[in-house]
Design a protein around this motif. Structure first.
Motif, short mmCIF file in Angstrom:
data_model
loop_
_atom_site.label_atom_id
_atom_site.label_comp_id
_atom_site.label_asym_id
_atom_site.label_seq_id
_atom_site.Cartn_x
_atom_site.Cartn_y
_atom_site.Cartn_z
N GLN A 270 -13.09 -1.48 7.43
CA GLN A 270 -13.61 -2.18 6.25
C GLN A 270 -14.09 -1.17 5.20
O GLN A 270 -13.86 -1.36 3.99
N ALA A 271 -14.72 -0.09 5.65
CA ALA A 271 -15.21 0.93 4.70
C ALA A 271 -14.02 1.52 3.93
O ALA A 271 -14.11 1.78 2.73
N GLY A 272 -12.89 1.71 4.63
CA GLY A 272 -11.68 2.22 3.97
C GLY A 272 -11.15 1.21 2.95
O GLY A 272 -10.82 1.57 1.81
N LEU A 273 -11.10 -0.05 3.34
CA LEU A 273 -10.60 -1.09 2.41
C LEU A 273 -11.50 -1.21 1.19
O LEU A 273 -11.02 -1.40 0.07
N VAL A 311 -15.85 7.73 14.06
CA VAL A 311 -15.79 8.16 12.66
C VAL A 311 -14.38 7.99 12.08
O VAL A 311 -14.19 8.16 10.88
N GLY A 312 -13.41 7.67 12.94
CA GLY A 312 -12.06 7.46 12.44
C GLY A 312 -11.17 6.94 13.54
O GLY A 312 -11.53 7.00 14.73
N TRP A 313 -10.03 6.41 13.16
CA TRP A 313 -9.09 5.91 14.17
C TRP A 313 -7.68 5.95 13.63
O TRP A 313 -7.45 5.99 12.41
N VAL A 314 -6.72 5.92 14.55
CA VAL A 314 -5.31 5.83 14.19
C VAL A 314 -4.65 4.87 15.17
O VAL A 314 -5.05 4.80 16.35
N ASP A 338 -17.92 8.83 5.00
CA ASP A 338 -18.97 9.85 5.20
C ASP A 338 -18.45 11.05 5.98
O ASP A 338 -19.17 12.05 6.13
N HIS A 339 -17.25 10.96 6.54
CA HIS A 339 -16.74 12.04 7.40
C HIS A 339 -15.43 12.62 6.87
O HIS A 339 -14.65 13.19 7.64
N GLY A 340 -15.22 12.49 5.56
CA GLY A 340 -14.03 13.09 4.95
C GLY A 340 -14.14 14.61 4.93
O GLY A 340 -15.21 15.17 5.18
N ARG A 341 -13.03 15.26 4.69
CA ARG A 341 -12.96 16.73 4.52
C ARG A 341 -13.43 17.51 5.74
O ARG A 341 -13.90 18.63 5.63
N ARG A 342 -13.35 16.89 6.93
CA ARG A 342 -13.75 17.62 8.16
C ARG A 342 -12.54 17.88 9.04
O ARG A 342 -12.67 18.37 10.15
#
Ligand SMILES: C[S@@+](CC[C@H](N)C(=O)[O-])C[C@H]1O[C@@H](n2cnc3c(N)ncnc32)[C@H](O)[C@@H]1O
Length: 415
Positions: A270-273, A311-314, A338-342
């Motif tokens: 949802q945060a991505g959308l 913090v992420g999924w695929v 909040d966890h981009g660029r890592r």
């Protein structure tokens, strides 16, 4: 834990306690038909070189291969041997990892632990530690081990899925599994299989290659190979099982997505959308809809190594039911803003590429909004190419939008 698992392990422990006592009394150990030891299918003759090892460790060797030879151990690494017996593979590993490395042997038989400790003392091996415990509940914390080895033990467990999940859990990102074990040929009927298993002393039951692969994938390993080395007895083979845990950036672990992750996975979705550039969808689906659409073996989450927070999924969906497209999937990858660029997105994509290629999937595809330049760069880095742009293909919040279609064609499968 089921009573059956415990009952099986109690029988196994009683048997190996007795064998350890026999070894302490100076006898050569044989835990299945003596012919298998005489002609080199089991025991110390599976090794090229045991020079310099205590005679007691060599005599107690009851493996079906040489896992240390294939584990690619490097100085300084931490190694765990599941079902270490008299300690032969622990001592061989200790030589390879050197004084800066650490080797743990884990065994459920207290007498085997005593035997292994005596052998290690005789060898003057200081950097080894024998742990009393079971391989279904490894008494080590998460992600602290570089390499898990094991020699002819996993076949003895009544909860093999749990053993492989535990091995995965204790491995560091990028950590390796190097195991020798017995596997059953496909096509044996249950009576033939049981008779062969009885002959080699593993009445609990071996796995076929396909069953082993399925359990490795479910445990979260994204690359795995199974190589037969020699026939063990009618219908059973010794095999080397090699696998790896997906790599991850510092502070992050990649593991299989579980149902208990549902809420956090959908929150990241949802945060991505909400950012407006991830997808035409505006609301994350229900878990039931998500679960029904995504292929079970290729769902990975990235979690914070300390808090366990997702913090992420695929994940991927099949693109077609036509068999010609059986190796083509469409993926989604989401990282919480909040966890981009890592490096989380790239690690997730790499895990997906490995798990899909290992299972013979040759093309991964996706549509990306041209405005999402970070995602386009990420996919380029992961080996995707732009196929083309679909113009004004869908309406999003009242605006007709283009979509850049990307794909990654494997160069290792579907050739
Ligand atoms: C066939 S012997 C192999 C020993 C050693 N790996 C070798 O190659 O010589 C099996 C060993 O695994 C241990 N074992 C079997 N099931 C186990 C379990 N569930 N948890 C821990 N140890 C186990 C036994 O006590 C025994 O020492």
């Amino acid at each position: 834990m089921s009573e059956n698992v415990e009952a099986v392990r109690a029988d196994v422990v009683a048997r190996y306690d007795e064998l350890a006592q026999a070894a302490q009394a100076g006898r050569r150990l044989i835990d299945c038909g003596p012919q298998g030891y005489a002609d080199g299918r089991f025991g110390a003759s599976c090794y090229d070189d045991t020079t310099g090892l205590p005679e007691g460790a060599v005599r107690a060797s009851m493996g079906c291969g040489d896992p240390v030879a294939v584990a690619g151990l490097r100085p300084g690494e931490t190694v765990l041997d599941l079902g270490s017996g008299g300690g032969v593979d622990v001592l061989l590993s200790a030589r390879r990892v050197g004084p800066t490395g650490t080797v743990y042997g884990l065994d459920a038989s207290p007498k085997m632990i005593e035997l292994a400790e005596a052998n290690a003392a005789e060898a003057g091996a200081d950097d080894v530690e024998f742990l009393h415990g079971c391989i279904e509940h490894i008494p080590l914390s998460d992600a602290g081990v570089d390499v898990v080895i094991s020699n002819c033990v996993i076949n003895l467990s009544a909860d093999k899925p749990r053993v492989l999940s535990e091995a995965f859990r204790v491995l560091k990102p990028g950590g390796r599994l190097g195991v020798c074990d017995l596997i059953a040929e496909d096509g044996l009927d249950p009576a033939q299989r049981a008779e062969a298993e009885h002959l080699v002393g593993c009445p609990i039951g071996t796995l076929t290659e396909a069953e082993y692969r399925a359990l490795l994938a479910r445990a979260g390993f994204t690359t795995y190979t199974i190589t037969r080395t020699h026939a063990a007895t009618g219908g059973l083979h010794s095999a080397i099982i090699q696998a790896a845990r997906p790599d991850a950036p510092p502070g992050i672990l990649i593991r299989p997505m579980r149902e208990t992750d549902a809420e956090q996975v959908l929150a990241v979705y949802q945060a991505g959308l909400d950012g407006g550039n991830a997808s035409f969808e505006t609301t994350a689906p229900t878990w039931e809809a998500f679960d029904a659409a995504k292929l079970p073996l290729h769902r990975h989450v990235a979690v914070d190594a300390v808090s366990g927070q997702v913090v992420g999924w695929v994940a991927v969906s099949a693109v077609s039911s036509r068999c010609v497209y059986a190796g083509v999937v469409e993926h989604s990858v989401y990282v919480h803003p909040d966890h981009g660029r890592r490096g989380v997105g790239l690690a997730l994509l790499n895990a997906l590429i490995q798990s899909t290629e290992t299972e013979g999937i040759w093309t991964i595809q996706a549509g990306i909004f041209p405005e999402n330049t970070a995602s386009l760069r990420l996919h380029e880095k992961a080996g995707f190419r732009v196929v083309g742009t679909r113009h004004r293909i869908g309406c999003h919040h009242g605006r007709w939008r283009d979509v850049v279609f990307v794909e990654r064609r494997s160069t290792v499968t579907g050739l």
